[in-house]
Design a protein around this motif. Structure first.
Motif, PDB file in Angstrom:
ATOM      1  N   ALA A 170      -4.189  -0.640   6.514  1.00  0.00           N
ATOM      2  CA  ALA A 170      -3.780  -1.563   5.453  1.00  0.00           C
ATOM      3  C   ALA A 170      -4.010  -3.013   5.880  1.00  0.00           C
ATOM      4  O   ALA A 170      -4.528  -3.820   5.096  1.00  0.00           O
TER       5      ALA A 170
ATOM      6  N   GLN B  37      -3.291   1.037  -3.878  1.00  0.00           N
ATOM      7  CA  GLN B  37      -3.719  -0.104  -3.070  1.00  0.00           C
ATOM      8  C   GLN B  37      -4.312  -1.124  -4.019  1.00  0.00           C
ATOM      9  O   GLN B  37      -4.701  -0.786  -5.140  1.00  0.00           O
TER      10      GLN B  37
ATOM     11  N   ARG C 133     -12.715   5.121   4.133  1.00  0.00           N
ATOM     12  CA  ARG C 133     -12.011   6.124   3.334  1.00  0.00           C
ATOM     13  C   ARG C 133     -12.918   7.326   3.129  1.00  0.00           C
ATOM     14  O   ARG C 133     -14.115   7.181   2.912  1.00  0.00           O
TER      15      ARG C 133
ATOM     16  N   PHE D  28       1.164   5.330   0.585  1.00  0.00           N
ATOM     17  CA  PHE D  28       0.498   6.472   1.213  1.00  0.00           C
ATOM     18  C   PHE D  28       1.323   7.738   1.030  1.00  0.00           C
ATOM     19  O   PHE D  28       2.556   7.684   0.991  1.00  0.00           O
TER      20      PHE D  28
ATOM     21  N   TYR E  26      -8.509   9.289   1.237  1.00  0.00           N
ATOM     22  CA  TYR E  26      -7.625   9.268   2.388  1.00  0.00           C
ATOM     23  C   TYR E  26      -8.306   8.489   3.506  1.00  0.00           C
ATOM     24  O   TYR E  26      -9.518   8.276   3.497  1.00  0.00           O
TER      25      TYR E  26
ATOM     26  N   ALA F  38      -2.211   4.259   9.413  1.00  0.00           N
ATOM     27  CA  ALA F  38      -2.164   3.786   8.023  1.00  0.00           C
ATOM     28  C   ALA F  38      -1.775   2.315   7.950  1.00  0.00           C
ATOM     29  O   ALA F  38      -2.365   1.544   7.176  1.00  0.00           O
TER      30      ALA F  38
ATOM     31  N   TYR G 207       0.880  -1.173   0.000  1.00  0.00           N
ATOM     32  CA  TYR G 207       0.000   0.000   0.000  1.00  0.00           C
ATOM     33  C   TYR G 207       0.914   1.218   0.000  1.00  0.00           C
ATOM     34  O   TYR G 207       1.891   1.258   0.738  1.00  0.00           O
TER      35      TYR G 207
ATOM     36  N   ILE H 200      -4.247   7.848   0.121  1.00  0.00           N
ATOM     37  CA  ILE H 200      -3.965   6.534  -0.450  1.00  0.00           C
ATOM     38  C   ILE H 200      -3.526   6.741  -1.898  1.00  0.00           C
ATOM     39  O   ILE H 200      -4.325   7.124  -2.748  1.00  0.00           O
TER      40      ILE H 200
END
Length: 96
Positions: free
Chosen positions: A83, A37, A52, A20, A62, A79, A18, A34
């Motif tokens: 994930a 992903q 999100r 960020f 985000y 974060a 992922y 984000i």
């Protein structure tokens, strides 16, 4: 004020990444946008199911967390947990 920072998080399964971008907002809170992903594999993609928010000014999702943290270290921890929870949701349908 911390600058923007991009980070790739690899899940504990060591299988999925992922990406960020951490951003300090004008009011001093921290957000994890984000950047990339994996797909949700047919699972719901609504804001509630995926935790999100959408920032139309940036055209980017985000992580939803309330209240938004004021520490870069805290948003990084959020974060990574997001994930991991998202991986469980994608694979097994586990809600978080």
């Amino acid at each position: 004020m911390p600058s923007n920072e991009t980070l790739v998080y690899r899940t504990k399964s060591n299988a999925i990444d992922y990406k960020f971008q951490f951003v300090t907002t004008p009011n001093g809170t921290e957000r994890a946008y984000i950047v990339s992903q994996p797909s949700y594999q047919g699972r719901p993609t609504d804001a509630h199911s995926t935790h999100r928010y959408y920032d139309s000014a940036r055209d980017q999702h985000y992580i939803c967390f309330d209240p938004e943290p004021r520490s870069r270290d805290t948003i990084k921890k959020i974060a990574s947990q997001w994930a991991e929870n998202t991986e469980s949701f994608r694979r097994e349908g586990k809600r978080f």
